[in-house]
Structure formats: structure tokens, C-alpha cells
Design an enzyme around this catalytic site. Structure first.
Site, PDB file in Angstrom:
ATOM      1  N   ASP A 142       0.772  97.796   6.990  1.00 24.60           N
ATOM      2  CA  ASP A 142      -0.125  97.043   6.127  1.00 24.60           C
ATOM      3  C   ASP A 142       0.624  96.593   4.874  1.00 24.60           C
ATOM      4  O   ASP A 142       1.630  97.194   4.474  1.00 24.60           O
ATOM      5  CB  ASP A 142      -1.328  97.898   5.718  1.00 24.60           C
ATOM      6  CG  ASP A 142      -2.193  98.282   6.897  1.00 24.60           C
ATOM      7  OD1 ASP A 142      -2.183  97.569   7.915  1.00 24.60           O
ATOM      8  OD2 ASP A 142      -2.890  99.313   6.790  1.00 24.60           O
ATOM      9  N   LYS A 143       0.106  95.561   4.239  1.00 22.12           N
ATOM     10  CA  LYS A 143       0.736  95.011   3.041  1.00 22.12           C
ATOM     11  C   LYS A 143       1.019  96.089   2.003  1.00 22.12           C
ATOM     12  O   LYS A 143       2.108  96.146   1.429  1.00 22.12           O
ATOM     13  CB  LYS A 143      -0.161  93.923   2.432  1.00 22.12           C
ATOM     14  CG  LYS A 143       0.358  93.360   1.116  1.00 22.12           C
ATOM     15  CD  LYS A 143      -0.606  92.341   0.529  1.00 22.12           C
ATOM     16  CE  LYS A 143      -0.121  91.829  -0.824  1.00 22.12           C
ATOM     17  NZ  LYS A 143      -1.059  90.856  -1.425  1.00 22.12           N
TER      18      LYS A 143
END
Length: 316
Positions: A142-143
Site C-alpha cells: 500500500d502507498k
């Protein structure tokens, strides 16, 4: 980059409850379902020599021909973005992804992504699975998640690594700072995960017949002020798995405003510590190197914001 090639499959049995695209996705885990659907639509995948549809149900005796076209250039542009490389050779690299770096370009995020950085770093050494020349992003973070990420430089390595992830032989160890003091020292979370029924960008724990099986094990490394540092082992690789599983236990990851907004605010009220992001770090990644056959274990150094959180939450 590998040249165009054709692979032939002969169906040993009928699969009345399965679509052609999902069947081929299992056979070629390195290719996304969307890429396979595009190849079917473009006539690169044929059944008994005839163009077909993604919804076709495979039948015993059918011959499926898959033509992997020569990869076209990627739309994303190379960018000189510094990367922290943990390991690299001519087949793959493992990097320590910083929090805040998006992996793939998307609408509104076409620049300054990990793919842009890799297109620059791996110039001329790109995987072409699915027909697009690109760095072989075998798995994702995820970011806001930092840590170990492996990238394939060619199709052969991409396919081999994807198979290891699909067979769950890759060891993935994460560190997480949770909201609240987890009572048990160790535990296993077996809870199926599926798309949330109303919030489509979120995942949720669902009944076994509605979701995909998911397994996370953990051990407590340190109990902090109103928080807990844990080491989590991913035995499956579902979207947002660690975040969803610890929310399910009632101890979401600190800073996770998607799955633990209320608890993150409560942590800030009690300790005056405000998490800058989801405090999740992919610390270790271990797999068999496709060329050497030897086990490669990589470890990503703790990011500064993670260490700052620990120091703050340890103080009295």
C-alpha cells in the site's frame, strides 16, 4: 525482454463452473486477469484455433493457445527517483519502499510512482508480462506501507516469483504498531476477507463462503503506552490483510484512518502522539532465487517515522 512466444494447453477435464479467464489466471499467475481478458479480446488466446470469449467454460479435450505478444512500450515515463536497494542482480532487485510512494501510476497519479523510478533504474531490463514493457511488480505494498518489495527484471523471473507467491512459499514478515495493548503474546488470525459490501474501496472480514481464506500469525515484541508493537507473518496475501485482521481483533494499526480512525484518534488523545501514516513496515522477505535456486532473505531497515513512534510511545 523476451520475444513473442506461444504456449499450448490441452484441457484434461471440463470445468463447467469456471470461466476461461479465471482458469488462465491460475495457470499464469504473473499475468493479471485484466491482461488475460485483453489478450482474449484481441485474439491472442484461442480455443481449438477459434477466437473465443472470457466467459467461455473450458471443456475436456479443448486446445488453448496463448500467444504472448511482443511487449509495447509502457505509458509511464522514467523518472530519476532515488531508491534504497537492498539486493540487486541481473534478474531481480529488492528495495526498501518508502512510505508515501505509490507503486503503480493511475488516474491522477501518473508521475512520481515506483514504476516511474524503476523504468529509469532498470532501463532496458523490463518484464513484458501481459504485453506491456514494465518493471515486473510481482506483489504490492500500500502507498503508506514501507519496506521490502521484490521486482523482476525479465519475464522468466517474473513468472517464477509469481508462482512462489501463488504457492505461498514466500516468507513475509511485517512490523506493526497497533492501537491499544494487545493482551495475548502470540496468536493466529484465521478470518476470510472480501470486498466490503457497501464501501467498495475497503475490505472486510466475511463468512468463509463469502470471502477468501486468510491467515495471519503474530507475536508481541513490545507493549507501549496505549499501543503494541507486533511482528506479523502473512501466510496468505489478501488485500489489506494485516490491517483488516487486526481491526477484526479490535486493535487496528495506528494511523490507519480507513480501518481504525476512532482508535487512532483515541491513541492521540491518550498519548498526544499523532501517527503520520499507517504504521506498517514490511521488514523481511524471503524466497528462492529463480536462477541460483538458493534462498534469498532480505531485511528492510526501520523507517525514521517508525522509530520516532516507538521512542515517543515508550516515554513515560
Amino acid at each position: 525482454m523476451m520475444p513473442p512466444r506461444t504456449e499450448t494447453l490441452v484441457l484434461e477435464k471440463s470445468l463447467p463452473g469456471e470461466r476461461l479467464d479465471t482458469f488462465l489466471r491460475r495457470k499464469f499467475p504473473a499475468a493479471s486477469r485484466g491482461a488475460i481478458q485483453r489478450l482474449i479480446e484481441q485474439g491472442h488466446i484461442k480455443v481449438n484455433g477459434q477466437q473465443t470469449k472470457s466467459t467461455h467454460s473450458p471443456r475436456a479435450g479443448e486446445i488453448v493457445e496463448v500467444e504472448w505478444p511482443e511487449a509495447r512500450p509502457a505509458d509511464a515515463q522514467p523518472e530519476h527517483i532515488p531508491l534504497e536497494i537492498i539486493y540487486e542482480d541481473d534478474a531481480l532487485l529488492v528495495l526498501n519502499k518508502p512510505a508515501g510512494l505509490v507503486v503503480h501510476p493511475a488516474a491522477g497519479n501518473e508521475e512520481h510512482t515506483l514504476v516511474n523510478a524503476l523504468l529509469h533504474h532498470c532501463a532496458g531490463q523490463l518484464s513484458g508480462i501481459g504485453g506491456v514493457a514494465r518493471p515486473g511488480i510481482v506483489h504490492r505494498l500500500d502507498k503508506e506501507t514501507s519496506g521490502c518489495l521484490v521486482v523482476a527484471k525479465n519475464d522468466e523471473t517474473h513468472v517464477a516469483l509469481s508462482a512462489q507467491f501463488a504457492l505461498r512459499t514466500v516468507a513475509k514478515v511485517y512490523l506493526a504498531i497497533l492501537c491499544g495493548v494487545l493482551p495475548r503474546d502470540t496468536g493466529d488470525i484465521h478470518a476470510a476477507i472480501a470486498r466490503h459490501p457497501t464501501h467498495r474501496k475497503r475490505m472486510a472480514v466475511r463468512d468463509a463462503d463469502e470471502g477468501r481464506a486468510a491467515h495471519t500469525s503474530y507475536r508481541v515484541l513490545e507493549r507501549l503506552r496505549e499501543a503494541t508493537l507486533v511482528e506479523a507473518h502473512l501466510h496468505t496475501g489478501r488485500t489489506h490483510q494485516i490491517r483488516v485482521h487486526f481491526q477484526h481483533l479490535g486493535f487496528p494499526v495506528a494511523g490507519d484512518l480507513t480501518y481504525g480512525q476512532r482508535q487512532t484518534r483515541r491513541l492521540a488523545e491518550l498519548t498526544r502522539y499523532e501517527a503520520p501514516r499507517v504504521l506498517l513496515h514490511a521488514q523481511q522477505l524471503a524466497f528462492i532465487h529463480p536462477r541460483s535456486g538458493k534462498r534469498l532473505q532480505c531485511e528492510a531497515a526501520w523507517p525514521e517515522d517508525f522509530q520516532d513512534a516507538l521512542q515517543f510511545l515508550r516515554s513515560s
